[in-house]
Design a protein around this motif. Structure first.
Motif, PDB file in Angstrom:
ATOM      1  N   PHE A 225       0.840  -1.201   0.000  1.00 48.97           N
ATOM      2  CA  PHE A 225       0.000   0.000   0.000  1.00 48.97           C
ATOM      3  C   PHE A 225       0.874   1.249   0.000  1.00 48.97           C
ATOM      4  CE2 PHE A 225       0.591  -1.287   4.438  1.00 48.97           C
ATOM      5  CZ  PHE A 225       1.009  -0.108   5.044  1.00 48.97           C
ATOM      6  N   SER A 226       0.313   2.327  -0.508  1.00 46.23           N
ATOM      7  CA  SER A 226       0.995   3.624  -0.450  1.00 46.23           C
ATOM      8  C   SER A 226       0.247   4.609   0.441  1.00 46.23           C
ATOM      9  CB  SER A 226       1.160   4.216  -1.856  1.00 46.23           C
ATOM     10  OG  SER A 226      -0.095   4.389  -2.470  1.00 46.23           O
ATOM     11  N   ASP A 227      -0.980   4.254   0.819  1.00 46.75           N
ATOM     12  CA  ASP A 227      -1.764   5.006   1.804  1.00 46.75           C
ATOM     13  C   ASP A 227      -2.868   4.077   2.290  1.00 46.75           C
ATOM     14  OD1 ASP A 227      -3.853   5.033  -0.115  1.00 46.75           O
ATOM     15  OD2 ASP A 227      -3.157   6.940  -0.936  1.00 46.75           O
ATOM     16  N   MET A 228      -3.776   4.595   3.120  1.00 43.32           N
ATOM     17  CA  MET A 228      -4.811   3.741   3.712  1.00 43.32           C
ATOM     18  C   MET A 228      -6.038   3.570   2.818  1.00 43.32           C
ATOM     19  SD  MET A 228      -3.639   2.603   6.584  1.00 43.32           S
ATOM     20  CE  MET A 228      -1.985   2.538   5.863  1.00 43.32           C
ATOM     21  N   LYS A 229      -5.928   3.961   1.559  1.00 46.35           N
ATOM     22  CA  LYS A 229      -7.098   3.908   0.674  1.00 46.35           C
ATOM     23  C   LYS A 229      -7.133   2.687  -0.238  1.00 46.35           C
ATOM     24  CE  LYS A 229      -6.466   8.035  -1.083  1.00 46.35           C
ATOM     25  NZ  LYS A 229      -6.701   9.278  -1.853  1.00 46.35           N
ATOM     26  N   HIS A 230      -6.005   1.972  -0.358  1.00 43.99           N
ATOM     27  CA  HIS A 230      -5.977   0.815  -1.253  1.00 43.99           C
ATOM     28  C   HIS A 230      -4.885  -0.158  -0.816  1.00 43.99           C
ATOM     29  CE1 HIS A 230      -6.457  -1.616  -4.822  1.00 43.99           C
ATOM     30  NE2 HIS A 230      -5.157  -1.536  -5.026  1.00 43.99           N
ATOM     31  N   PHE A 231      -5.235  -1.451  -0.803  1.00 43.90           N
ATOM     32  CA  PHE A 231      -4.308  -2.507  -0.418  1.00 43.90           C
ATOM     33  C   PHE A 231      -4.277  -3.540  -1.539  1.00 43.90           C
ATOM     34  CE2 PHE A 231      -5.822  -0.294   3.220  1.00 43.90           C
ATOM     35  CZ  PHE A 231      -4.738  -0.226   4.075  1.00 43.90           C
ATOM     36  N   GLU A 232      -3.179  -3.534  -2.286  1.00 45.14           N
ATOM     37  CA  GLU A 232      -3.054  -4.364  -3.485  1.00 45.14           C
ATOM     38  C   GLU A 232      -2.613  -5.777  -3.109  1.00 45.14           C
ATOM     39  OE1 GLU A 232      -3.317  -5.201  -7.518  1.00 45.14           O
ATOM     40  OE2 GLU A 232      -3.873  -3.333  -6.490  1.00 45.14           O
ATOM     41  N   GLU A 233      -3.445  -6.768  -3.425  1.00 48.19           N
ATOM     42  CA  GLU A 233      -3.118  -8.154  -3.089  1.00 48.19           C
ATOM     43  C   GLU A 233      -2.004  -8.677  -4.005  1.00 48.19           C
ATOM     44  OE1 GLU A 233      -6.531 -10.688  -2.943  1.00 48.19           O
ATOM     45  OE2 GLU A 233      -7.497  -9.554  -1.310  1.00 48.19           O
ATOM     46  N   LEU A 234      -0.947  -9.198  -3.398  1.00 46.80           N
ATOM     47  CA  LEU A 234       0.199  -9.743  -4.134  1.00 46.80           C
ATOM     48  C   LEU A 234       0.256 -11.264  -4.043  1.00 46.80           C
ATOM     49  CD1 LEU A 234       2.914  -7.163  -2.974  1.00 46.80           C
ATOM     50  CD2 LEU A 234       1.509  -7.084  -5.051  1.00 46.80           C
ATOM     51  N   ILE A 235      -0.004 -11.807  -2.877  1.00 50.23           N
ATOM     52  CA  ILE A 235      -0.023 -13.256  -2.663  1.00 50.23           C
ATOM     53  C   ILE A 235      -1.251 -13.591  -1.822  1.00 50.23           C
ATOM     54  CG2 ILE A 235       1.183 -15.270  -1.729  1.00 50.23           C
ATOM     55  CD1 ILE A 235       3.779 -13.691  -1.829  1.00 50.23           C
ATOM     56  N   VAL A 236      -2.061 -14.527  -2.288  1.00 52.84           N
ATOM     57  CA  VAL A 236      -3.249 -14.970  -1.537  1.00 52.84           C
ATOM     58  C   VAL A 236      -2.940 -16.325  -0.910  1.00 52.84           C
ATOM     59  CG1 VAL A 236      -5.684 -15.593  -1.676  1.00 52.84           C
ATOM     60  CG2 VAL A 236      -4.809 -13.683  -3.049  1.00 52.84           C
ATOM     61  N   PHE A 237      -3.240 -16.473   0.376  1.00 49.20           N
ATOM     62  CA  PHE A 237      -2.949 -17.706   1.109  1.00 49.20           C
ATOM     63  C   PHE A 237      -4.231 -18.490   1.301  1.00 49.20           C
ATOM     64  CE2 PHE A 237      -0.051 -14.328   2.372  1.00 49.20           C
ATOM     65  CZ  PHE A 237       1.177 -14.906   2.105  1.00 49.20           C
ATOM     66  N   ASP A 238      -4.537 -19.365   0.333  1.00 49.93           N
ATOM     67  CA  ASP A 238      -5.740 -20.164   0.436  1.00 49.93           C
ATOM     68  C   ASP A 238      -5.611 -21.155   1.595  1.00 49.93           C
ATOM     69  OD1 ASP A 238      -7.261 -19.106  -1.741  1.00 49.93           O
ATOM     70  OD2 ASP A 238      -5.873 -20.118  -3.104  1.00 49.93           O
ATOM     71  N   PRO A 239      -6.616 -21.219   2.460  1.00 47.38           N
ATOM     72  CA  PRO A 239      -6.540 -22.151   3.591  1.00 47.38           C
ATOM     73  C   PRO A 239      -6.718 -23.598   3.161  1.00 47.38           C
ATOM     74  CG  PRO A 239      -8.657 -21.030   3.556  1.00 47.38           C
ATOM     75  CD  PRO A 239      -7.846 -20.419   2.464  1.00 47.38           C
ATOM     76  N   ILE A 240      -6.446 -24.508   4.080  1.00 42.67           N
ATOM     77  CA  ILE A 240      -6.628 -25.937   3.820  1.00 42.67           C
ATOM     78  C   ILE A 240      -8.086 -26.212   3.493  1.00 42.67           C
ATOM     79  CG2 ILE A 240      -6.530 -28.247   4.862  1.00 42.67           C
ATOM     80  CD1 ILE A 240      -4.285 -27.175   6.657  1.00 42.67           C
TER      81      ILE A 240
END
Length: 240
Positions: A225-240
């Motif tokens: 993120f560069s501020d609190m307005k957007h969080f870019e997903e890079l790696i998703v951790f799928d659960p079991i």
């Protein structure tokens, strides 16, 4: 004479006894409620797009936005940014352990740190899924905990695994309160308005718990993120 009820949690937003501005003012946002650049990375669960949960949470957020003092005291993040933080990554202004791994130089760029963690997280273990519920509403947003004791145990397992990968544990690692942020405070509240806020927050909580007893969220994701307005997903951790 009857004193209107204000919870201990809400009284923390009162101007009474406050000699300093809210802690994020000047770093995360300015006095006009504009969000400032604050580079970093983190692990969050975003809301499920189009879900009943998302609709119920957007409604609760709007109810707070509509409060008479909201615009003068709170800076709201966009609906698209709504998330629950699972583990706090690094941030530009905090560059010492235990907020920064000892094995990386303190002057490393945030991009270098994100690349470092993308590599470290390739071997992140597979963990079970967990379910969360809303237990409180404040002017900042929603307070969360596991639906069951087993959910609390599992989400703690996720946090411990991320702490291993990130190379640090914040001082509040064991007591961290899960939450979904709606807004950041830009100025403290006149205590006279807090009883009205208490009633609105209680109503929001009842309606939200009825509409969304379990909060539907996407799997944990490593984000930049560069501020609190957007969080870019890079790696998703799928659960079991």
């Amino acid at each position: 004479m009857h004193t209107p009820f204000v919870s201990q949690r809400l009284s923390l937003f009162s101007s009474v006894g406050k000699n300093a501005p809210p802690r994020h003012l000047g770093t995360r946002l300015n006095a006009d409620g504009e969000f400032l650049h604050e580079l970093g990375n983190t692990v969050v669960c975003h809301l499920v797009e189009g879900s009943t949960t998302q609709s119920a949470i957007i409604k609760a957020r709007q109810q707070l936005l509509d409060m008479p003092e909201a615009s003068a005291h709170l800076a709201f993040t966009p609906v698209s940014s709504l998330h629950m933080t699972v583990f706090q990554g690094i941030i530009e202004r905090r560059r010492t352990w235990p907020y920064w791994p000892k094995e990386m130089p303190q002057d490393a760029s945030i991009d270098q740190m994100t690349t470092f963690y993308r590599e470290r997280l390739q071997n992140f273990p597979k963990l079970p899924s967990f379910s969360m519920e809303v237990t409180g509403v404040t002017p900042n947003g929603l307070v969360m905990k596991g639906v069951t004791a087993e959910d609390d145990r599992i989400v703690a397992e996720w946090r411990n695994a991320f702490a291993e990968a990130f190379g640090y544990r914040h001082p509040d690692h064991e007591t961290y309160e899960f939450h979904i942020t709606f807004a950041y405070i830009i100025r403290w509240f006149d205590p006279a308005c807090l009883p009205l806020w208490q009633r609105a927050l209680d109503r929001c909580l009842d309606e939200l718990r009825s509409a969304a007893p379990i909060i539907e969220m996407r799997p944990p994701a490593f984000c930049e993120f560069s501020d609190m307005k957007h969080f870019e997903e890079l790696i998703v951790f799928d659960p079991i």
